[in-house]
Enzyme design. Structure first.
Site, PDB file in Angstrom:
ATOM      1  N   HIS A  71      30.386  17.670  26.896  1.00 46.57           N
ATOM      2  CA  HIS A  71      29.241  17.061  27.565  1.00 46.57           C
ATOM      3  C   HIS A  71      27.957  17.815  27.210  1.00 46.57           C
ATOM      4  O   HIS A  71      26.900  17.218  27.031  1.00 46.57           O
ATOM      5  CB  HIS A  71      29.477  17.058  29.072  1.00 46.57           C
ATOM      6  N   CYS A  90      29.455   5.711  14.256  1.00 45.49           N
ATOM      7  CA  CYS A  90      28.634   5.719  15.472  1.00 45.49           C
ATOM      8  C   CYS A  90      29.113   6.752  16.473  1.00 45.49           C
ATOM      9  O   CYS A  90      28.652   6.769  17.609  1.00 45.49           O
ATOM     10  CB  CYS A  90      28.574   4.335  16.109  1.00 45.49           C
TER      11      CYS A  90
HETATM   12  C1  PEP Z   1      33.529   6.960  19.748  1.00 48.12           C
HETATM   13  O1  PEP Z   1      34.627   6.928  20.289  1.00 48.12           O
HETATM   14  O2  PEP Z   1      33.248   7.717  18.786  1.00 48.12           O
HETATM   15  C2  PEP Z   1      32.442   6.099  20.217  1.00 48.12           C
HETATM   16  C3  PEP Z   1      31.312   5.998  19.550  1.00 48.12           C
HETATM   17  O3  PEP Z   1      32.623   5.431  21.373  1.00 48.12           O
HETATM   18  P1  PEP Z   1      32.602   6.108  22.817  1.00 48.12           P
HETATM   19  O4  PEP Z   1      32.128   7.523  22.660  1.00 48.12           O
HETATM   20  O5  PEP Z   1      31.708   5.261  23.644  1.00 48.12           O
HETATM   21  O6  PEP Z   1      34.032   6.026  23.232  1.00 48.12           O
END
Ligand code: PEP
Ligand code: MG
Length: 556
Positions: free
Chosen positions: A183, A481
């Site tokens: 976090h 992402c």
């Molecule tokens: C991931 O899992 O890398 C992602 C971009 O989605 P989240 O962090 O929302 O699970």
């Protein structure tokens, strides 16, 4: 010689300032006989008054509702009945124990006096902990507020700890524990402040001690000396100048284009994304509409929220992720029964396939918002494991006014069969946070396993490479992402592995654009080979950083 601590740099930049430690749990003072009763009594009285005055001063600074709460707490500390109790008890015990026991009596009274008063117990406990902390000489509980900007040092940070952190007060974050996807790392990147995590010895730094934090190199220097400070300031200036000089669409020095997009958690993040110069949105986390409610949001409400985001990027791309419920994103109204292991349970696309009306309503809302907008709207499903799932999702979007329908690659099975999956849909986006979780069987919510969640892990990079190669073979875009995309050095590696776009927290866009613009595609490929060929994450990071000489000079 200035003392140096080493950890993992998770948010670049250099800052210098005084330490303020995050208070942990205040210990219960031991039941030992105290010293001279007069001395103990006066120590207790002084501590109660000092805490009351501090709470009042914070109230004045905060204003509004917070002021009323803090003034009520100051009154608790100045309660004459409490002072009398403390005086009596201090005769046989230490001041801290006397305070602790006197508050205990009041606590019982409040606890038995109806719901409203019972709710004040937490406020009373907070006052008690502050007075006891002062008497024991330990850090005050909660987020510190020394009245000037500070370097926040903590064992680790939880979302609740940091909800009240103000950007202008925090110069840098340093934690003893945590890892690259903790976090703390996510928070630091979203605030745009330097951060070092997994830094042994950090919590032994004293409040007020001046430290230099280098969030790129992962270094914390205590009592740094003027020469080091001046060098750090020069690096900050060089980084700012380099960022200011790089504008426009993302790409390498030799013109290979890489879309630089923002991760957006709701309409509130859009302004920052536009200000950061993001070319669009690479991940719209639509959960913000669904969390903390007892019923699904009505279609009209969803349309308004999606429109607000689409409207901010006319001519740009916005990738909407459909509802990703379950595990770390629990949803009250999606009652799919108790699961022994929710991270491996009915979540993401699996969950909405069991509640098709939820997905249908969301797709209807996205389509309606997209129809009237100038953004290029792409839609993707989370947690896709098989080509059959990708094809099913693609089918749900047939005939709707969206440009592309794709999937997230967050499960190793999907990365390994990316060719088949991409044949069934239009694009893929690598969610490296979950992909790391499932590759290493390491829960992303367990801080102690953070090292396995490190996106520099070569095993993870090989799955990225396999997916990107499948994308190139099929002529389909493959972006990233997850948090990995916002690390400017790792971004070079990802581009070298063949990904076509990077989506990140808005404050990371400028560094990623700047560093990418200083490297050719061949440089990126060479760095990618170094990283993917390393035996472990630390070696990968060290080798690539070592082969990217400008980093030191730019404070990255
Ligand atoms: C991931 O899992 O890398 C992602 C971009 O989605 P989240 O962090 O929302 O699970
Ligand atoms: Mg995910």
């Amino acid at each position: 010689m200035a003392a140096e601590l080493h950890g993992v740099g998770v948010s670049p930049g250099v800052a210098v300032g005084p330490v303020a430690r995050m208070g942990g749990e205040v210990p219960v003072p031991p039941e030992a006989p105290g010293g001279d009763p007069a001395v103990e009594r006066s120590a207790a009285g002084e501590a109660l008054e000092a805490v009351a005055a501090d709470l009042e001063a914070r109230g004045r600074a905060a204003g509004g509702d917070a002021q009323a709460v803090l003034e009520a707490q100051a009154m608790m500390a100045r309660d004459p009945g409490l002072a009398e109790q403390v005086e009596q008890l201090a005769a046989g015990r230490g001041a801290a124990r006397a305070v602790y026991e006197a508050f205990g009596v009041y606590r019982k009274l409040l606890g038995g006096a109806g719901d409203y008063m019972a709710a004040r117990v937490a406020d009373l406990d907070d006052v008690r902990d502050r007075v006891v902390a002062r008497l024991l000489g330990v850090a005050m509980p909660g987020v510190p507020d020394p009245g000037h900007p500070f370097v926040l040092v903590a064992r680790d940070l939880a979302p609740a700890d940091t909800a009240t952190l103000r950007r202008e007060q925090v110069l840098a974050l340093v934690t003893e524990e945590g890892g690259p996807t903790s976090h703390t790392a996510i928070l630091a990147k979203s605030m745009g402040v330097p951060a070092v995590v997994a830094c042994p010895g950090a919590t032994r730094l004293q409040d007020g001690a001046r430290v230099l934090v280098d969030g790129g190199a992962g270094q914390v220097v205590a009592d740094p000396g003027e020469q080091l400070v001046r060098a750090a300031e020069a690096r900050t200036r060089a980084r700012e100048a380099a960022r200011a000089a790089s504008a426009g669409p993302g790409g390498t020095a030799d013109g290979h284009q890489v879309g630089l997009l923002a991760n957006v958690g709701g309409p509130g993040d859009v302004e920052a994304a536009v200000a950061a110069g993001a070319e669009g949105v690479g991940l719209l986390r639509t959960e913000f509409l669904f969390l903390d409610r007892t019923d699904p949001p009505p279609v009209a409400e969803q349309v308004a929220a999606y429109r607000a985001v689409f409207g901010a990027f006319p001519g740009g791309k916005v990738v909407v992720r459909t509802l990703d419920a379950g595990a770390d994103k629990p949803l009250a109204f999606l009652d799919l029964g108790a699961e022994p292991n929710p991270a491996l349970g009915v979540r993401g696309l699996r969950a909405v396939r069991r509640r098709p009306e939820l997905l249908a309503a969301q797709l209807e809302a996205i389509a309606e918002a997209a129809a009237g907008s100038q953004a290029e709207v792409w839609v993707m499903a989370p947690m896709v494991a098989t080509a059959e799932e990708a094809a099913w999702f693609h089918g749900q979007l047939a005939g709707r006014p969206v440009a592309k329908a794709g999937v997230m690659i967050e499960i190793p099975a999907a990365a390994l069969l990316a060719g088949e999956i991409l044949a069934a849909c239009d694009f893929a986006s690598l969610g490296t946070n979950d992909l790391a979780q499932y590759t290493f069987a390491a829960d992303r919510l367990v801080g102690a396993l953070a090292a396995l969640q490190d996106p520099w892990q070569p095993a993870l990079l090989k799955l990225v490479a396999a997916t990107a190669a499948a994308g190139q073979a099929g002529g389909k875009p493959v972006g990233v992402c997850g948090e990995a995309a916002g690390d400017p050095v790792l971004a070079l590696v990802l581009v070298g592995l063949g990904v076509t776009s990077l989506s990140m927290a808005p404050p990371s866009v400028a560094d990623v654009r700047m560093l990418l613009g200083r490297h050719t595609l061949d440089d990126c490929r060479r760095l990618a080979q170094l990283a993917a060929g390393a035996p472990d994450a630390e070696t990968a990071r060290t080798r690539v950083r070592g082969a990217t000489p400008a980093l030191g000079e730019l404070g990255l």
